[in-house]
Design an enzyme around this catalytic site. Sequence first.
Site, PDB file in Angstrom:
ATOM      1  N   GLN A  99       3.635   9.849   1.043  1.00 52.70           N
ATOM      2  CA  GLN A  99       4.876   9.063   1.057  1.00 52.70           C
ATOM      3  C   GLN A  99       5.762   9.349  -0.150  1.00 52.70           C
ATOM      4  OE1 GLN A  99       2.753   5.139   2.094  1.00 52.70           O
ATOM      5  NE2 GLN A  99       4.748   4.997   3.077  1.00 52.70           N
TER       6      GLN A  99
ATOM      7  N   HIS B 297      -1.838   7.584   7.064  1.00 48.27           N
ATOM      8  CA  HIS B 297      -0.827   8.396   6.374  1.00 48.27           C
ATOM      9  C   HIS B 297      -1.380   9.750   5.945  1.00 48.27           C
ATOM     10  CE1 HIS B 297       2.897   6.192   5.982  1.00 48.27           C
ATOM     11  NE2 HIS B 297       2.281   5.093   5.592  1.00 48.27           N
TER      12      HIS B 297
ATOM     13  N   HIS C 206      -3.781   1.656   8.116  1.00 47.09           N
ATOM     14  CA  HIS C 206      -2.407   2.171   8.002  1.00 47.09           C
ATOM     15  C   HIS C 206      -2.336   3.253   6.923  1.00 47.09           C
ATOM     16  CE1 HIS C 206       2.128   1.345   7.871  1.00 47.09           C
ATOM     17  NE2 HIS C 206       1.925   2.097   6.799  1.00 47.09           N
ATOM     18  N   GLU C 207      -2.963   2.999   5.762  1.00 47.02           N
ATOM     19  CA  GLU C 207      -2.869   3.972   4.663  1.00 47.02           C
ATOM     20  C   GLU C 207      -3.695   5.229   4.955  1.00 47.02           C
ATOM     21  OE1 GLU C 207      -0.525   3.535   2.738  1.00 47.02           O
ATOM     22  OE2 GLU C 207      -0.233   1.394   3.126  1.00 47.02           O
TER      23      GLU C 207
ATOM     24  N   CYS D 214       6.606  -0.177   7.006  1.00 47.66           N
ATOM     25  CA  CYS D 214       6.135   0.989   6.256  1.00 47.66           C
ATOM     26  C   CYS D 214       7.264   1.438   5.337  1.00 47.66           C
ATOM     27  CB  CYS D 214       5.766   2.101   7.234  1.00 47.66           C
ATOM     28  SG  CYS D 214       5.208   3.618   6.425  1.00 47.66           S
ATOM     29  N   LEU D 215       6.915   1.794   4.102  1.00 46.44           N
ATOM     30  CA  LEU D 215       7.937   2.246   3.154  1.00 46.44           C
ATOM     31  C   LEU D 215       8.609   3.537   3.621  1.00 46.44           C
ATOM     32  CD1 LEU D 215       6.148   1.529  -0.256  1.00 46.44           C
ATOM     33  CD2 LEU D 215       7.643   0.028   1.084  1.00 46.44           C
TER      34      LEU D 215
ATOM     35  N   GLY E 166       0.855  -1.168   0.000  1.00 44.54           N
ATOM     36  CA  GLY E 166       0.000   0.000   0.000  1.00 44.54           C
ATOM     37  C   GLY E 166       0.894   1.222   0.000  1.00 44.54           C
TER      38      GLY E 166
END
Length: 183
Positions: free
Chosen positions: A52, A146, A142-143, A100-101, A47
């Site tokens: 990000q 963000h 989670h997304e 997480c990226l 995701g």
Amino acid sequence: MPVKQLPKYGTLSLFQASEPITEFGTPELYALIEDMRDTMIAANGIGIAAPQIGVNKRVIMLGYDHNPRYPNMKPLPFMILINPEIEILDDTQIFMWEGCLSVPGLRGKVPRYKKVKYKGWDPEGNPLEGILEDFHARVMQHEVDHINGKLYPLHIIDMHDFGFEEVVLERAIEENQMVILSK
Ligand code: NI
């Protein structure tokens, strides 16, 4: 492929709430989505959210068939959601390890709600909604976090459950699998 740099945890723009999309179907929106998709795929993400890649807009995407970073999880169909909102349908909190990226090389164990309803729009402005449970509900939470400026380390209850992947990954995968099996 317009793969973008991923600003890392600590970058202040990651902690800001993002702006809603007000115009759908625009070349700018499609370009943003393409950059997000290419960046997510290049980084093996499941995701990604627009902040990000340095764009504070309320656009998220998620989905995977098989992902080496989360090897035991059932596939999740690819979806793009604009201006997403979630409603908690089951407030049971389940602890699992996340990555997480924006937090490369680390994992942490955080609670998430078991079941959520999501609502949003596709890139053309058509309404979308659905219900997700367990790991899929987790990825959605989670997304959406963000675009509200919140990253998973801020949810960690016990900081002993936070560590470098080369140290904790095996434990993380094992414990996540136990959570899935114990349903
Ligand atoms: Ni993330």
